[in-house]
Design a protein around this motif. Structure first.
Motif, PDB file in Angstrom:
ATOM      1  N   PRO A   1     -36.878  -4.072  59.818  1.00 12.52           N
ATOM      2  CA  PRO A   1     -36.277  -5.368  60.153  1.00 12.52           C
ATOM      3  C   PRO A   1     -37.208  -6.534  59.785  1.00 12.52           C
ATOM      4  O   PRO A   1     -38.388  -6.344  59.519  1.00 12.52           O
ATOM      5  CB  PRO A   1     -36.076  -5.275  61.664  1.00 12.52           C
ATOM      6  N   TRP A   2     -36.608  -7.733  59.790  1.00 15.73           N
ATOM      7  CA  TRP A   2     -37.291  -8.918  59.334  1.00 15.73           C
ATOM      8  C   TRP A   2     -37.547  -9.839  60.520  1.00 15.73           C
ATOM      9  O   TRP A   2     -36.621 -10.263  61.208  1.00 15.73           O
ATOM     10  CB  TRP A   2     -36.455  -9.628  58.274  1.00 15.73           C
ATOM     11  N   ALA A   3     -38.810 -10.156  60.745  1.00 14.02           N
ATOM     12  CA  ALA A   3     -39.194 -10.940  61.915  1.00 14.02           C
ATOM     13  C   ALA A   3     -39.096 -12.439  61.609  1.00 14.02           C
ATOM     14  O   ALA A   3     -39.547 -12.915  60.566  1.00 14.02           O
ATOM     15  CB  ALA A   3     -40.612 -10.596  62.338  1.00 14.02           C
ATOM     16  N   VAL A   4     -38.499 -13.168  62.555  1.00 20.74           N
ATOM     17  CA  VAL A   4     -38.468 -14.625  62.506  1.00 20.74           C
ATOM     18  C   VAL A   4     -39.220 -15.112  63.737  1.00 20.74           C
ATOM     19  O   VAL A   4     -38.791 -14.864  64.861  1.00 20.74           O
ATOM     20  CB  VAL A   4     -37.027 -15.173  62.526  1.00 20.74           C
TER      21      VAL A   4
ATOM     22  N   ALA B   1     -29.821  -5.445  59.614  1.00 21.14           N
ATOM     23  CA  ALA B   1     -28.696  -5.354  58.682  1.00 21.14           C
ATOM     24  C   ALA B   1     -27.394  -5.781  59.328  1.00 21.14           C
ATOM     25  O   ALA B   1     -26.513  -6.343  58.662  1.00 21.14           O
ATOM     26  CB  ALA B   1     -28.576  -3.923  58.140  1.00 21.14           C
ATOM     27  N   ASP B   2     -27.246  -5.538  60.628  1.00 17.32           N
ATOM     28  CA  ASP B   2     -25.982  -5.838  61.301  1.00 17.32           C
ATOM     29  C   ASP B   2     -26.057  -7.076  62.191  1.00 17.32           C
ATOM     30  O   ASP B   2     -25.180  -7.289  63.037  1.00 17.32           O
ATOM     31  CB  ASP B   2     -25.528  -4.638  62.131  1.00 17.32           C
TER      32      ASP B   2
ATOM     33  N   LEU C   1     -25.252  -9.751  57.632  1.00 24.17           N
ATOM     34  CA  LEU C   1     -24.906 -10.883  58.495  1.00 24.17           C
ATOM     35  C   LEU C   1     -23.394 -10.977  58.678  1.00 24.17           C
ATOM     36  O   LEU C   1     -22.758 -11.971  58.334  1.00 24.17           O
ATOM     37  CB  LEU C   1     -25.445 -12.201  57.906  1.00 24.17           C
ATOM     38  N   PRO C   2     -22.782  -9.954  59.275  1.00 25.94           N
ATOM     39  CA  PRO C   2     -21.329  -9.968  59.444  1.00 25.94           C
ATOM     40  C   PRO C   2     -20.882 -11.062  60.403  1.00 25.94           C
ATOM     41  O   PRO C   2     -21.671 -11.579  61.203  1.00 25.94           O
ATOM     42  CB  PRO C   2     -21.041  -8.582  60.025  1.00 25.94           C
TER      43      PRO C   2
END
Length: 555
Positions: A125-128, A25-26, A54-55
């Motif tokens: 979380p999202w894995a790339v 998220a951060d 995606l700050p």
């Protein structure tokens, strides 16, 4: 970790690494100010599906440690990009903003298909997966023609279609706005174009070979602000909208609104059937004034370099029978009224040149001599493409036997409205815009290619989805990816990696095993054709191109 998903279109070079980067998220993004719109787009699509904000972040250095580092690199070409994903961070480099945007699309395709949804369906979380990608387009023109005349497509659906184009690195939307069956664009001072020309009393059910009508009025048009919104939405996705207004043929909707512009008797109302009307604009100063008004408005709304004026399938019979047209041809020193086609195209080219634009016409405009500098749309097999390139004209390849997506996708009886020749996903994936017998100098005139979604039989967004996908995915790869093609690998990759993305996007594509029951059309018979018959017909249609070697005309 599961196998690394492979994007569509296939990148030029993709090397798998070890491990994966976790998008949280951060996770911060560090990007130059110039890439602000592209980063905003990424935040919007990924944020909606994943909750990742995606700050804005500080400089992450060359390896993007802890976040996503975005860079512009002058050493890369237009739309070219590098994408490096490592467990410690992500680095995106583009030759321009379009390259950064293409990299973001690839980054998205490397993730779980759930990131293509508009709201979260699971937590991160999202894995790339770790990869190194080096990629660039083969052709600068990678397009699709969308016919919003035969069946009107509301603005929201056009915007959705632009999003689907962007996923696949397509960069030209050829928007077909006028024809015999309707007029879809406002022109100040010509209110009857939309009051009268934008609707018809009914539509055919099925093909023109089995003439049945539904008895239901059909219509719609775009306001100037609608079109400006479409153009701006496309530009944000690095897509150019090329408008088409058909002149002087395919003009029955115009002449229903303004019958005084007709050569000979005006038609009775907007055309309700498919096929080609024998109505044509007169060769008068009044008609030229009308054309100038229309093209002035088109140029005011659409900033594209090219404007398509059609020029195809122009009926010449009314000119031959009309005393005023005969007199005009003599006044112009033409040998007969057939020369009015060339004269019209030259006049339209001059009008567009006054706005700094270039005329785009279908390959018929070559037959009598096209204006210098014209862009040609080659649709009659390879014949028009070959003739244009050999004459030194830039050309966009759109042969109907390879990339007309309203044509049938399979031989089966359940195929909805099976018209035209068989154009399978494999057919489209094998498409090469450059005829094999062109020289290197001639081949440089082929800017690329585009598919066509003619909408006589595509009466809803669901029908457009079925016709377009997955064949449009195959076209995207044929136009983007350099090097030899493995169609069997593409079909397997589609099933494994890409159809789940289309599912998440809500695309009602044609299933590999055939249509769902609700995608069939037993109420509307088709008209399938054999490829050999169509090729023979195309050869006859283009006989003048092959034998007479048309010459350029003065503008």
């Amino acid at each position: 970790m599961p196998q690394t998903p492979v994007p569509v279109p296939l990148p030029g070079h993709l090397t798998r690494g070890d491990g994966h980067f976790l998008l949280r998220a951060d996770t911060p993004v560090d990007a130059p100010e110039a890439c602000g719109p592209e980063v905003a787009w990424l935040r919007g699509v990924l944020g909606a599906a994943t909750g990742c904000r995606l700050p804005e972040g500080a400089d992450h250095g060359p390896d993007g440690t802890g976040g996503i580092a975005v860079r512009l690199d002058d050493a890369l070409g237009s739309e070219e990009y590098r994408l490096d994903v490592r467990p410690e961070g992500v680095v995106v480099a583009g030759g321009d903003r379009a390259g950064v945007f293409r990299a973001f699309q690839t980054l998205r395709q490397l993730m779980d298909p759930a990131v293509f949804r508009r709201a979260p369906v699971r937590q991160g979380p999202w894995a790339v997966p770790a990869v190194s990608v080096r990629d660039r387009p083969r052709f600068t023109w990678r397009g699709v023609l969308l016919d919003v005349v035969r069946h009107f497509m509301p603005k929201a659906d056009v915007l959705r279609f632009l999003d689907l184009m962007a996923v696949h690195h397509l960069n030209v939307l050829h928007l077909h706005l006028t024809d015999d069956q309707g007029w879809r664009v406002e022109v100040p001072g010509r209110p009857r174009l939309t009051e009268v020309g934008a609707w018809r009393t009914e539509s055919m059910v099925g093909t023109r070979h089995t003439p049945r009508h539904d008895g239901r009025p059909h219509g719609g048009y775009y306001t100037r602000d609608d079109l400006r919104e479409i153009v701006a939405y496309a530009e944000a996705r690095h897509i150019t909208v090329v408008p088409e207004v058909d002149l002087p043929g395919h003009a029955q909707a115009v002449l229903a609104a303004y019958p005084e512009l007709a050569a000979g008797p005006a038609p009775d109302g907007v055309r309700t059937g498919w096929g080609i009307s024998d109505a044509v604009l007169a060769a008068t100063d009044e008609v030229l004034a009308f054309c100038r008004e229309v093209l002035d408005e088109i140029c005011a709304v659409f900033p594209s370099r090219y404007v398509c004026v059609g020029g195809d399938e122009v009926p010449r019979g009314p000119w031959r029978a009309d005393p005023a047209s005969i007199a005009r041809a003599r006044e112009l020193g033409l040998p007969d009224t057939d020369g009015l086609q060339r004269w019209f195209t030259a006049q339209l080219a001059d009008m567009l040149a006054a706005h700094g634009r270039v005329v785009f016409g279908w390959d018929e405009i070559l037959e009598d001599g096209a204006p210098d500098g014209a862009l040609i749309g080659g649709w009659r097999g390879d014949h028009g493409v070959r003739a244009a390139a050999q004459l030194g004209f830039d050309v966009v390849a759109s042969p109907d036997t390879s990339v007309y997506l309203d044509y049938r996708q399979a031989e089966g009886p359940d195929e909805p409205l099976p018209v035209g020749t068989l154009v399978t996903t494999e057919t489209v994936h094998a498409f090469d815009p450059v005829p094999a017998d062109l020289t290197a100098d001639e081949a440089r005139h082929v800017l690329g290619g585009q598919a066509a979604l003619w909408a006589e039989n595509l009466d809803s967004v669901r029908a457009v989805d079925y016709a377009a996908f997955p064949r449009l995915c195959a076209l995207a790869e044929a136009l983007w990816t350099e090097g030899p093609r493995d169609t069997a690998e593409f079909v397997a990759r589609m099933a494994r990696d890409h159809l789940p993305r289309l599912d998440a996007l809500g695309v009602e594509y044609r299933p590999p095993g055939g249509p769902h029951p609700w995608q069939t059309r037993p109420d509307a018979p088709g008209f399938p054709r054999e490829r050999a018959d169509r090729e023979a017909e195309l050869a006859r249609m283009t006989e003048r191109l092959r034998e007479n070697r048309p010459r350029k005309a003065d503008s």
